[in-house]
Write a protein that holds these residues in place. Sequence first.
Motif, PDB file in Angstrom:
ATOM      1  N   ILE A  16       0.829  -1.203   0.000  1.00  0.00           N
ATOM      2  CA  ILE A  16       0.000   0.000   0.000  1.00  0.00           C
ATOM      3  C   ILE A  16       0.865   1.255   0.000  1.00  0.00           C
ATOM      4  O   ILE A  16       0.603   2.209  -0.743  1.00  0.00           O
ATOM      5  N   ALA A 124      -7.474  -1.262   4.904  1.00  0.00           N
ATOM      6  CA  ALA A 124      -6.473  -1.537   3.870  1.00  0.00           C
ATOM      7  C   ALA A 124      -7.134  -1.734   2.509  1.00  0.00           C
ATOM      8  O   ALA A 124      -6.600  -1.303   1.473  1.00  0.00           O
ATOM      9  N   LEU A 127      -7.533   1.197   0.227  1.00  0.00           N
ATOM     10  CA  LEU A 127      -6.325   1.890  -0.202  1.00  0.00           C
ATOM     11  C   LEU A 127      -5.620   1.227  -1.380  1.00  0.00           C
ATOM     12  O   LEU A 127      -4.693   1.815  -1.944  1.00  0.00           O
ATOM     13  N   LEU A 128      -6.037   0.029  -1.750  1.00  0.00           N
ATOM     14  CA  LEU A 128      -5.380  -0.679  -2.850  1.00  0.00           C
ATOM     15  C   LEU A 128      -6.393  -1.584  -3.532  1.00  0.00           C
ATOM     16  O   LEU A 128      -6.894  -2.535  -2.920  1.00  0.00           O
TER      17      LEU A 128
END
Length: 280
Positions: A16, A124, A127-128
């Motif tokens: 990330i 998480a 974010l990706l």
Amino acid sequence: MSLALIAGQGDVPRMIAEHHKDAGNAPFIIVLKGFESDWVRGFDHEVCGIAEIGKVLSTLRAKGCDTVSFIGNVKRPDFSSLKPDLKGVSLLPKIISAARRGDDALLNSIVAIFESEGFKVIGAHELLDGLTQPAGVLNSVAVSDSEKADIQEAYRIAGAIGELDIGQGAVVCGGLVLAVEAQEGTDEMLRRIARLPVEIRGTEDERKGVLLKRPKPMQDKRVDMPTIGPSTVLKAAEAGLKVIAAVEHAALWVEVEKLKSLADADGLSLVSLRGNGDWP
């Protein structure tokens, strides 16, 4: 958004951070003491003790961060050995009380602290792209009807231990529950499976059984999402399992193309169930 990652170990924090750096928006990294990794040297970062909550908050404000994400593996600490700062001293009794109720309660209490200090907390998977997967069989290895039955039983068992805030994973083979995940984590659970008698589990020559991971029913998916990485596939293969399953958009499939390649080579199926646990 001015992003900070509060990073434990594993590949996801690095992936990330590098993704956002490549996009011209490198995050600031809070590295938890005892969980340092070499990749953070390429980023603006600060090492903080796990109970140095005041230092973490003041550092984030000094760096202009308004959004945080808790990413990576962090082992539950020995609370008696922690060295809190003044802010940590004031908050530690509340955190320890939550920890006694389980990991989910502990993580929720930590998220609440950061939100009460004005920070936005994100997961998480936000974010990706590609960390979570839609429903479907993700690779080329087919799943039999008996394996589908094991998947459903493992989904039920993992939900039951999740209700008790014990763990996120279960292994079922031929309708028999071989293991449930607790504090040891998935990799250690799979090592236990590999040591069981071959009469009740699969082998590398005749694969049987299912590993299923799902969030706890009341879990905040912004923290501690179930994770399946290359080591999961390798250890499941060593344990003689046939299927690794999770739930759509509720697990982090780390380096999914590599996972597919490893699973195809070893004869494992990778499955993402529908949100309610139904077959995709």
